[in-house]
Design an enzyme around this catalytic site. Structure first.
Site, PDB file in Angstrom:
ATOM      1  CB  THR A  14      -0.934   0.027   1.227  1.00 12.03           C
ATOM      2  OG1 THR A  14      -0.136  -0.058   2.421  1.00 12.03           O
ATOM      3  CG2 THR A  14      -1.909  -1.140   1.192  1.00 12.03           C
ATOM      4  CB  SER A  43      -3.215  -2.221   4.646  1.00 13.92           C
ATOM      5  OG  SER A  43      -2.727  -0.940   4.961  1.00 13.92           O
ATOM      6  CB  CYS A 131      16.508   6.366  -3.985  1.00 12.13           C
ATOM      7  SG  CYS A 131      16.360   7.439  -2.549  1.00 12.13           S
ATOM      8  CG  HIS A 251      16.349  11.572  -5.139  1.00  9.01           C
ATOM      9  ND1 HIS A 251      15.261  12.222  -4.612  1.00  9.01           N
ATOM     10  CD2 HIS A 251      16.589  10.486  -4.324  1.00  9.01           C
ATOM     11  CE1 HIS A 251      14.864  11.569  -3.522  1.00  9.01           C
ATOM     12  NE2 HIS A 251      15.637  10.525  -3.338  1.00  9.01           N
TER      13      HIS A 251
END
Length: 348
Positions: A14, A43, A131, A251
């Site tokens: 989710t 969830s 990342c 980014h």
């Protein structure tokens, strides 16, 4: 596993990255026999659409991994620490998008364009890097291979989506409040659990994650240590400064590199980067062509531009690197690893 494909579980289905993982699996037409969507008990019972069908979310428990071949984790480090070993016990290969296992010497830390071969060393868990690290090493790898690499200095300009859905909402709410002349109270950024929170809208915050004893933040140390591990260069000189900007997704990084040998021209480096896997070169100063986060959203590649020679160091070069942090920085890199597992014949 069946003849139709693999049994795949997405943990944290989710969340922003979990949702992007599902979208990426669908776009890649990943060979899935059975898809299990796992999340917290809050969830469980909700439905998410995948390929036009509703899939009911189950609670992430150890038994939920029975029969799973590949488990994509993106639900926070504590969940990965708790449940990844349980998934491995039940025969799954875990691809973990948290920081929980990245620096574990027994866990490969993988960016397929850079060190795909490390996947073969896995003992059940493969870590997806940070990342901001991912997009940088994709650009560094071809330079390292051809010229050698001595030093890397990076300053990042990171989007709020890297801090989750609540940070995105905070940026939107603060921006609207400022435009409307209303008061607001920062509650999320720069770091959850810290004593102070600061305005992110129309601001730049030079803190991502918590400060360490050496004065660097945890995000900065991730970039430093992960780069050395991924590139198999433990003695590489790396320094990082990580900054959060009021950008929703994408980014950006200003990267300075000192190569191991002199290069005849900037053109030579541009040609090398342009021909490298996973890189799109956008570099034409005469026509103001360069990468920008607003234009990389939804794209899998790492975009490189502003390549130029340092004015003082013969072997020094600067470049600007941009990528969608939810895609190449998370979901796409994870799915790439899963595809590599299949390609390399590393799944039973």
């Amino acid at each position: 596993m069946t003849q139709k494909g693999f049994n795949v579980a997405v943990v944290g289905a989710t969340g922003a990255v979990g949702q992007q993982m599902l979208k990426t699996l669908e776009e890649r037409n990943f060979p899935i026999a059975k898809l299990s969507l796992l999340a917290s008990s809050r969830s469980a019972g909700r439905s998410v659409e995948y390929k036009g069908e509703e899939v009911v979310i189950q609670e992430a428990t150890p038994d939920a991994f029975e029969g799973v071949d590949i488990a994509l984790f993106s639900a926070g480090g504590s969940i990965s620490k708790e449940l990844a070993p349980e998934a491995v016990k039940r025969g799954a290969v875990v691809i973990d998008n948290t920081s929980a296992y990245r620096m574990d010497e027994n866990v490969p830390l993988v960016v397929p364009e850079v060190n795909e071969g490390d996947i073969a060393k896995h003992q059940g868990i493969i870590a997806n890097p940070n990342c901001s690290t991912i997009q940088m090493v994709v650009a560094l790898k071809p330079l390292q291979e051809k010229y050698g690499l001595n030093k890397v200095i990076v300053s990042t300009y990171q989007a709020v989506s890297g801090a989750g859905a609540k940070a995105i909402q905070e940026l939107r709410t603060q921006s609207q409040a400022i435009l409307d002349g209303e008061e607001f109270t920062p509650e999320i950024l720069p770091c959850a659990g810290d004593k102070k929170h600061y305005q992110i809208a129309f601001n730049a915050v030079p803190q991502i994650d918590k400060f360490q004893d050496n004065g660097y933040t945890f995000e900065e140390m991730k970039m430093i240590n992960e780069t050395k591990k991924i590139m198999h260069m433990p003695s590489l000189a790396v320094a990082a400064t990580c900054v959060r900007l009021p950008v929703e997704t994408g980014h950006s990084e200003s990267v300075y590199v000192e190569l191991g040998e002199d290069v005849s021209s900037v053109h030579e480096i541009k040609e090398l980067l342009s021909a490298s896997a996973g890189i799109t070169l956008q570099d034409d100063p005469d026509h103001q062509v360069y990468p920008m986060p607003a234009y990389c959203v939804g794209k899998n590649d790492v975009f490189v531009g502003r390549v130029r020679k340092d004015l003082d160091r013969e072997n020094g070069f600067h470049m600007w690197i941009v990528s969608d942090n939810l895609l190449k920085g998370a979901a796409w890199n994870s799915v790439q690893i899963a595809e590599s597992l299949i390609k390399l014949g590393l799944l039973n």
